[in-house]
Design an enzyme around this catalytic site. Structure first.
Site, mmCIF file in Angstrom:
data_model
loop_
_atom_site.group_PDB
_atom_site.id
_atom_site.type_symbol
_atom_site.label_atom_id
_atom_site.label_comp_id
_atom_site.label_asym_id
_atom_site.label_seq_id
_atom_site.Cartn_x
_atom_site.Cartn_y
_atom_site.Cartn_z
ATOM 1 N N ASP A 168 22.592 -28.839 35.042
ATOM 2 C CA ASP A 168 23.784 -28.063 35.392
ATOM 3 C C ASP A 168 23.649 -26.614 34.936
ATOM 4 O O ASP A 168 24.089 -25.693 35.627
ATOM 5 C CB ASP A 168 25.036 -28.685 34.783
ATOM 6 C CG ASP A 168 25.326 -30.073 35.323
ATOM 7 O OD1 ASP A 168 24.914 -30.378 36.457
ATOM 8 O OD2 ASP A 168 25.977 -30.854 34.609
ATOM 9 N N ASP B 268 24.856 -37.164 31.768
ATOM 10 C CA ASP B 268 25.356 -35.966 31.098
ATOM 11 C C ASP B 268 25.415 -36.237 29.603
ATOM 12 O O ASP B 268 25.685 -37.373 29.184
ATOM 13 C CB ASP B 268 26.752 -35.594 31.609
ATOM 14 C CG ASP B 268 26.729 -34.994 33.007
ATOM 15 O OD1 ASP B 268 25.699 -34.422 33.394
ATOM 16 O OD2 ASP B 268 27.752 -35.094 33.700
#
EC number: 3.4.23.36
Length: 157
Positions: A138, A119
Site C-alpha cells: 500500500d 495487512d
C-alpha cells in the site's frame, strides 16, 4: 534501458512487500499474537485480512469480488505500463510506475494465495487510535501514484 528501470523498481517493490509480509505475519507470528508493539503507539504490527481495497472499502467476501479486484489490479498495471511505454517518461516517473505496479502485484499475489490481502502495519499518534491496518504494498502504491501525478512534466495542450 529505460524500461529496465521500470522492471527493477517493480521487482524491488514487490520483493519488499512479500518479504515484509512473510517476516511479520508468518515468522514473527502476528496472526497468532494479534499485535506486536514496535514503537507504540506510533507503530504497531496488527494482523488484518483485507478483502476490499484501502480502508476496507468495497469489502467482498465472495470469489467474484476477489477476482474482480485481481482483474482490476492487473488492468491498472497494464495501463500504467502502456502509458509509460508510449511517453517519454522521466527516470522518476518510471520508478514511480514500478512502485505502483510492484505494490499492486504484491497485493494480487496475496489475493491469489490467501483470498485476501495480508495487512499488518498500524500507525497511531497524539491520542488518535487508528483502527486501520495496511501493508508495504500500500505504501508503494500510494508513493507510486503520487509520483506519477506530481512528476508528470508534460503540459496539457
Amino acid at each position: 534501458m529505460r524500461l529496465s528501470l521500470l522492471f527493477w523498481a517493480t521487482f524491488w517493490a514487490f520483493l519488499c512487500d512479500q518479504v515484509s509480509k512473510y517476516l511479520v505475519v508468518h515468522w514473527m507470528g502476528v496472526a497468532q499474537r494479534g499485535s506486536i508493539d514496535v514503537l507504540p503507539p506510533l507503530l504497531t504490527f496488527r494482523y488484518g485480512e483485507n478483502r476490499g481495497i484501502n480502508f476496507g472499502l468495497l469489502q467482498g467476501d465472495t470469489d467474484i469480488a476477489r477476482w474482480i479486484l485481481i482483474g482490476l489490479s492487473v488492468l491498472i498495471c497494464v495501463i500504467v505500463i502502456g502509458w509509460l511505454y508510449r511517453t517519454r517518461a522521466s527516470r522518476w516517473m518510471l520508478i514511480s510506475g514500478g512502485f505502483l505496479i510492484g505494490g499492486a502485484l504484491g497485493n494480487v499475489v496475496d489475493r491469489l494465495l490467501y483470498g485476501y490481502v495480508l495487512d499488518f502495519l498500524n500507525m497511531s499518534c497524539c491520542g488518535f487510535d487508528n483502527p486501520y491496518v495496511f501493508n508495504v504494498a500500500d505504501i508503494f502504491i500510494f508513493a507510486g501514484a503520487a509520483g506519477l501525478i506530481l512528476l508528470d512534466t508534460k503540459k496539457p495542450t
